[in-house]
Design a protein around this motif. Structure first.
Motif, short mmCIF file in Angstrom:
data_model
loop_
_atom_site.label_atom_id
_atom_site.label_comp_id
_atom_site.label_asym_id
_atom_site.label_seq_id
_atom_site.Cartn_x
_atom_site.Cartn_y
_atom_site.Cartn_z
N ARG A 180 -4.77 9.34 0.40
CA ARG A 180 -5.14 8.53 -0.76
C ARG A 180 -5.75 9.41 -1.85
O ARG A 180 -5.47 9.22 -3.04
N THR A 181 -6.56 10.38 -1.45
CA THR A 181 -7.15 11.30 -2.43
C THR A 181 -6.08 12.19 -3.04
O THR A 181 -6.08 12.44 -4.26
N ASP B 40 0.84 -1.18 0.00
CA ASP B 40 0.00 0.00 0.00
C ASP B 40 0.89 1.25 0.00
O ASP B 40 1.54 1.53 1.01
N ASN C 223 -7.98 7.14 10.07
CA ASN C 223 -8.69 6.89 8.82
C ASN C 223 -8.84 8.16 8.00
O ASN C 223 -8.79 8.13 6.77
N GLU C 224 -9.03 9.30 8.69
CA GLU C 224 -9.18 10.57 7.97
C GLU C 224 -7.89 10.95 7.26
O GLU C 224 -7.90 11.39 6.09
N TYR D 125 -5.50 8.89 6.37
CA TYR D 125 -5.28 7.90 5.31
C TYR D 125 -6.12 8.25 4.07
O TYR D 125 -5.62 8.22 2.94
N ALA D 126 -7.40 8.59 4.29
CA ALA D 126 -8.28 8.91 3.17
C ALA D 126 -7.82 10.18 2.45
O ALA D 126 -7.86 10.26 1.22
N ALA D 127 -7.38 11.18 3.23
CA ALA D 127 -6.91 12.42 2.61
C ALA D 127 -5.66 12.18 1.78
O ALA D 127 -5.51 12.72 0.67
N ASP E 113 -7.84 7.25 -5.44
CA ASP E 113 -9.27 7.02 -5.36
C ASP E 113 -9.93 7.06 -6.73
O ASP E 113 -11.13 6.79 -6.87
#
Length: 353
Positions: free
Chosen positions: A71-72, A52, A64-65, A67-69, A77
């Motif tokens: 990834r974007t 990853d 998680n926030e 990680y998501a930021a 994404d």
């Protein structure tokens, strides 16, 4: 009197130029499509391997926030087709991303590490060619003799001997015990950083700077790893040269030359050697590309700051930008060497024109 071009000769000239332009256009299109295929392979392999790239950046303790930021921000994404399009655009614009391991751009890292591998592999292939081709010719001309058996054993050792073991033995004998060569690395530590990088090739840059002491110190560090690489390429080149020569020595034109009383030296080195130049180009090209790509163990043993060492570190750190960039450069080298081989075919063999 001034010469005038006839319509027939003008037509032949135009057709010749159209043929040359068509060959050049075909060459460029082939290189582009091959490189595009290489981009596709490296991209999709980078997406399917179980690593990853987001975790390599934010760490496994990120929320998680975060990680998501991340990834974007990295564009992961988006659909794969869109990601691949952006990847191709970035590559052709000279952007291979940022390296997690070094904190620098991958392009900057590769400009530092690849010349070291290129320098070592080039010296290695020169050793392999200058020794391997004559040994293969001699072995074929004396088939079944003691010297033929010795050369074949040397070739077998080159195929079967582990590279890291031979490197360690070389360091223990020629560096630690005999002090004939320099140790690991490209330079002694007190010479490091004294020569400004121009080409990245330390031998060339030290000569350009007029630093003869650094030049000779670089040679003492280069000679052992390059000789180890040269030994492996020598084994392959000598074996293939012997095989090509045996085929040529059984041909009728060689028998005819011998019957006519042509000296054996001329028969071997001129009549039989000339036809094997074209297949030898492929052998030497593949061997050279293999040294550029497969010197990971040698670079690790000798602490050589080359692309193999860089790629290994990137893999251990899950640094996917560095891994993909290194793989891309290695693949581009293979493409370039194959195309150079095609050009040499046409130069040496008129039938391929």
């Amino acid at each position: 009197m001034p010469t005038t071009e006839t319509p027939d000769s003008a037509f032949v000239t135009r057709r010749r130029w159209r043929r040359r332009l068509g060959a050049i256009a075909g060459f460029v299109i082939t290189v582009f499509l091959t490189f595009l295929g290489l981009l596709a392979i490296t991209f999709f392999i980078g997406r399917v391997i179980p690593i990853d790239p987001v975790l390599a950046v934010v760490g496994d303790r990120a929320s998680n926030e975060v990680y998501a930021a991340a990834r974007t921000a990295m564009g992961l994404d988006q659909p794969l087709v869109v990601q691949f399009f952006h990847y191709v655009v970035n590559v052709f614009s000279g952007d291979l991303g940022q390296s997690v391991s070094t904190g620098r751009s991958v392009v900057e890292d590769l400009s530092r590490f690849f010349p070291a591998t290129l320098e070592m592999a080039t010296i290695g292939i020169l050793i392999g060619v200058l020794l391997g081709v004559p040994l293969g010719v001699i072995a074929a001309s004396r088939q079944g003799s003691l010297i033929d058996q010795i050369i074949r054993v040397v070739g077998l050792l080159g195929y079967s001997m582990p590279a890291f073991w031979l490197g360690l033995v070389g360091l223990a004998l020629f560096y630690a015990k005999l002090r004939w060569v320099g140790g690991p690395g490209r330079l002694d530590i007190f010479y490091d950083g004294l020569v400004a990088p121009v080409t990245g090739l330390l031998l060339v840059d030290s000569l350009l700077a007029g630093e003869i002491d650094i030049f000779w110190n670089a040679i003492t560090h280069l000679v052992l790893p390059a000789s180890v690489l040269g030994f492996f390429s020598l084994a392959y080149i000598a074996r293939m040269t012997r095989s090509f020569m045996l085929d040529q020595l059984s041909q009728e034109f060689v028998t005819t030359a011998r019957v006519k009383g042509v000296p054996e030296r001329v028969v071997i080195w001129r009549h039989a050697c000339n036809p094997i130049r074209v297949p030898l180009i492929t052998v030497i090209g593949l061997s050279y590309a293999g040294l550029l790509e497969g010197s990971v163990m040698i670079e690790t043993v000798f602490s050589w700051p080359g692309i193999g060492n860089y790629l290994t570190t990137a893999l251990l750190n899950a640094d996917m930008n560095a891994v993909l960039g290194s793989t891309l450069v290695i693949g581009a080298v293979f493409i370039f060497i194959n195309k150079i081989s095609d050009v040499l075919y046409r130069v040496l063999d008129p039938r391929a024109r």
